[in-house]
Motif scaffolding. Structure first.
Motif, short mmCIF file in Angstrom:
data_model
loop_
_atom_site.label_atom_id
_atom_site.label_comp_id
_atom_site.label_asym_id
_atom_site.label_seq_id
_atom_site.Cartn_x
_atom_site.Cartn_y
_atom_site.Cartn_z
N ASP A 1 -49.14 -29.18 34.76
CA ASP A 1 -48.15 -28.15 35.07
C ASP A 1 -47.19 -28.61 36.17
OD1 ASP A 1 -49.35 -27.79 37.58
OD2 ASP A 1 -50.49 -26.02 36.95
N ASP A 2 -46.25 -27.74 36.51
CA ASP A 2 -45.21 -28.10 37.49
C ASP A 2 -45.78 -28.37 38.88
OD1 ASP A 2 -43.34 -27.82 35.51
OD2 ASP A 2 -42.81 -25.76 36.04
N TRP B 1 -53.75 -28.14 33.06
CA TRP B 1 -53.47 -26.87 32.40
C TRP B 1 -54.76 -26.10 32.09
CZ3 TRP B 1 -53.13 -26.29 26.53
CH2 TRP B 1 -54.01 -27.16 25.90
#
Length: 886
Positions: free
Chosen positions: A203-204, A209
């Motif tokens: 993820d960012d 995830w």
């Protein structure tokens, strides 16, 4: 490319060759309909006067199963408007080229391996094969609404052994050529689940995830394809390709300037040879005999991976300083031994992490060598005339720099120790995936023999039937010991299969060649068939495919050419890069959260949040589920019809531009009205010919014959222009606009002309044929009505054959004969004010046309005494436009 070859992604391509005969006929079977139902001609033999909603539905329901081939798609589970656009474009091109007498390959296949299937297995307990198959069926149903004409018998599916057998075959060819190789590389590592993650699974915030753990970078042995070996050839080949709408520049930028090369070194420590090899880049291979040191970054794998030299490098590295180590590197080309230096820098240019220090050609390298007390040798001499020659360089001494560059790179390539000219920004292609659902890499690891390729006769290496997927731990293939454990093909001792699978781009990088011979069980494809069909005439896809997929596909094509499997190096002749379809996105200004349409109040001057009244930020963005701005194609088809959606897609904007979706106010109503007007023209002609009066061109008076002549001229002009729009720039919006103009001309024809004129009938028939590739359902029904009309005047059309099997209209030879004079339309400030006759030989000369118009009666009346700011001449449309001071 004059037809359409489609990949299972949003890319498509076209292939063509000339047919040797007339296309086969289609037999139609009538079916009974209830007497009370609204009917169409194809069902009852009675023409329906108006083209309303019910008529449109019945036309499309009748013709849909009769004009379509099947189609499919995978990887995603829902059809979106981007799919509709690319497939509508390719279908229109394919149908057009078939009507021109071309043999068209418009295939469809499934790019069916990949991470989504494996994720579904983890989350829902579905086997990747089952998930993939159910998606195929789902996507078929979704696609089964667009009336597309794919060459279904050439279907390929990348996850079937009969396809990936040949992907493995090509991998073995790459391995034999030294282009497929293994080395350590960084991967995303989930420390909780103890598994490798794809980039899209991080993820960012840099977390997994699934587990939420902070992702680590870990070195693992990975398989690579040495695409850098073809960098220079692929860069140079771009100049021979036609204009690709800026894509050539993107390809060139991705590859970079191929001025240097990498060379292989063997590492030694304390005078002892190790098993470590290192490839390092130099911008000046011709000066290699002047190398003073090997320069690596502190982040290099030798300091962090599983190298036997890791401890030595870490011990001798002083952060922030250039660190001279006890490790030396032996150049496998020149046998020179030079020290390895760990750089004080954290990065070199672009993606380099190791380079060769050559003081003769680099002031920076000279400074490093001097500071560390490393001896250096001058190897470049500049003569009084400015020519640079190589000195102190063994057998290349006395050569010019260019001669020496060629000699060194050729020697290195011959010994397979580097030498391929490439850039400092292009990296080799990492193809290893620690996944189940991919093509197995056909390699066996033996403790005695090392890395051993699977024999060709043992292909395909078929995926085992793994049933449990957790998303944790090692590759799922490790859980199939009966598959992993095998015997070495060479020594027959116990060995292990490679458990990594290939990047799905490997499967899709050669699909276009398989389409030429999809059922071959002896080889990937027959060379004669590939040479016959290739190169692909038209490759259709979004810009997201303009770098990676296009680059990998070009690489495989160059490689197959070098194996003498194909005659052509480049796989694609022309590219059509279509834009996006965008819709409005509504975001809360406070949080940036996207809102659904039903959460937005659109009744005021500005959209606001229905619940809070907060003003929203509105922007046009690519359609996406997450942004709640997607449009379901099935709903659009249900409301407007297949042909209307197809025409909208083609008419709303040129293919390379984005479409801003606004179905209520933009092109949608326009193409709806146009279909109604087309239908009305057929109704008008059928009613005239069934009125009881026999058509007779001799009954037309002089004025009516002149009007018929204008219809004939307009028909020929439109045929010429629409054909060019289809073949040159694929400007379907301009083609539709010209067909609309011909529709308007025919609507203006008085009844005597409709009844007695051959020109009107022929123009309407030609119009119907030209509409057919873009709106095949309504065109098929209109043609059926015209075909069974009594008292026809045109005998050159094949009235007993469906419209999609008609020959594309050709410009009448008489129209191509230049007349003595040209009727030049004159515009003043973009407004038509009359016409002036000018000699044919002067019609393309701006100065002559300008002067003749000024001297004419029209010019004297409208332009005399007025200040002309500028004038524009369009010879193709016989038009001159004067911009004057008001």
């Amino acid at each position: 490319m004059q037809s359409v070859c489609q990949r299972v992604g949003p890319c498509s391509s076209c292939l063509k060759r000339q047919l040797n005969g007339f296309l086969g006929l289609i037999k139609w079977q009538r079916r009974l309909v209830p007497a009370c139902a609204r009917t169409i001609y194809s069902e009852t033999g009675k023409w329906e006067k108006n083209y309303g909603l019910e008529t449109r539905k019945r036309v499309e329901n009748w013709w849909f199963p009769r004009i379509k081939d099947q189609f499919c798609r995978i990887s995603e589970t829902d059809l979106h408007m981007g799919h509709v656009r690319v497939y509508t474009i390719s279908d229109a091109v394919a149908r057009f080229q078939k009507m021109r007498g071309m043999q068209v390959i418009n295939p469809m296949g499934w790019d069916a391996f990949g991470l989504p299937a494996e994720n579904a297995a983890v989350e829902h307990g579905l086997h990747p094969a089952s998930w993939t198959q159910s998606n195929i069926q789902h996507m078929r149903k979704q696609f089964d609404a667009l009336g597309l004409s794919f060459t279904w018998e050439r279907e390929v599916t990348t996850c079937l052994p009969e396809y990936y057998k040949w992907t493995q075959y090509l991998f073995l060819k790459l391995f034999e050529a030294g282009i497929a190789y293994q080395k350590e590389a960084l991967v995303n590592w989930d420390p909780v689940d103890q598994t490798v993650l794809a980039n899209e699974q991080v993820d960012d915030n840099g977390c997994s995830w699934r587990s939420g753990a902070k992702v680590e970078q870990k070195y693992l042995k990975q398989w690579f394809i040495k695409t850098t070996a073809y960098a220079k050839a692929m860069f140079d080949a771009l100049s021979d390709l036609p204009e690709w709408y800026g894509i050539k520049e993107m390809q060139a930028n991705w590859i970079g300037d191929c001025i240097g090369c990498s060379l292989d070194f063997l590492l030694k420590v304390n005078g002892k040879v190790t098993e470590e090899k290192l490839a390092a880049y130099t911008y000046t291979p011709e000066a290699i005999y002047g190398a003073s040191h090997l320069y690596i970054l502190p982040s290099h794998r030798l300091l962090h991976g599983n190298s036997s030299l890791k401890e030595v490098f870490q011990r001798e590295f002083i952060p922030g300083k250039d660190s001279l180590t006890s490790v030396t590197a032996v150049n496998l080309l020149t046998n020179q031994e030079i020290p390895v230096v760990i750089s004080a820098k954290t990065n070199f240019a672009n993606f380099l992490d190791a380079k060769i220090g050559i003081p003769s050609t680099s002031a920076e390298d000279a400074a490093v060598a001097k500071n560390l007390g490393i001896s250096l040798t001058e190897v470049i001499e500049t003569l009084p005339n400015g020519l640079e020659k190589v000195i102190n360089s063994a057998e290349i001494t006395g050569m010019t720099r260019q001669e020496a560059l060629k000699a060194i790179t050729q020697q290195a390539k011959k010994k397979r120790i580097g030498g391929d000219l490439t850039s400092d920004k292009l990296r080799d292609w990492l193809i290893s995936r620690q996944r189940y659902w991919g093509t197995p890499i056909p390699i066996i690891h033996c403790q005695t023999c090392g890395t051993v390729p699977v024999p060709y006769e043992d292909l395909p290496v078929v995926l085992p039937n793994v049933t449990t997927f957790t998303g944790k731990g090692a590759s799922p293939l490790e859980s199939a010991p009966e598959w992993v454990n095998c015997s070495c093909p060479r020594c027959k001792a116990a060995a292990r299969r490679e458990v990594d699978t290939m990047d799905t781009f490997v499967d899709s990088a050669w699909y276009y060649l398989r389409y030429t011979d999809p059922h071959n069980t002896d080889r990937p494809f027959n060379s004669d068939l590939a040479d016959y069909w290739m190169p692909v005439d038209l490759y259709i896809g979004g810009k997201e495919h303009a770098v990676m997929h296009l680059f990998y596909a070009r690489f495989f094509s160059h490689f197959c050419h070098d194996l003498k499997m194909t005659k052509h190096k480049e796989p694609f002749h022309k590219l059509l890069v279509q834009g996006l379809i965008k819709n409005q996105t509504f975001r809360l200004t406070t949080t940036g959260q996207c809102l659904k349409r039903e959460e937005v109040d659109l009744t005021g001057t500005e959209p606001v949040h229905l619940k809070t009244g907060e003003k929203l930020h509105v922007s046009w963005e690519k359609m996406s589920k997450s942004k709640y701005n997607g449009i379901d194609p099935e709903e659009i088809v249900k409301e407007y019809g297949i042909d209307t959606l197809r025409l909208y897609i083609l008419f709303a904007a040129p293919p390379e531009q984005d479409i801003l979706w606004d179905a209520k106010t933009d092109a949608m109503p326009g193409v709806q009205r146009w279909q109604t007007r087309l239908w009305a023209l057929v109704t008008k002609l059928i009613e005239a010919r069934t009125s009881g009066t026999m058509p007779n061109p001799e009954l037309l008076n002089k004025k009516e014959k002149a009007e018929a002549r204008k219809i004939w001229e307009q028909k020929n002009l439109v045929i010429s222009e629409v054909t060019e729009y289809f073949t040159k720039d694929h400007l379907f919006n301009a083609a539709i606009s010209r067909l609309m103009s011909l529709t308007n001309v025919l609507h203006q024809a008085p009844r005597p002309l409709v009844l007695h004129s051959t020109e009107f009938e022929d123009a309407l028939a030609s119009l119907c044929i030209m509409v057919a590739p873009m709106a095949p359902h309504i065109a098929s029904e209109m043609w059926k009505g015209l075909a069974h009309m009594q008292n026809k005047l045109c005998i050159h059309h094949h009235w007993d054959v469906d419209v999609l099997h008609q020959s594309w209209p050709k410009v009448d030879p008489e129209y191509l004969q230049p007349s003595d004079v040209v009727e030049m339309s004159v515009l003043i400030n973009n407004k038509a004010c009359g016409k002036v006759f000018v000699p044919q030989q002067a019609a393309r000369n701006f100065e002559e046309v300008h002067e003749l118009v000024l001297q004419s009666e029209l010019g004297v009346k409208h332009l005399q005494g007025r200040a002309i700011k500028k004038a524009f001449l369009s010879p193709r449309t016989a038009l001159i436009n004067f911009l004057v001071q008001e």
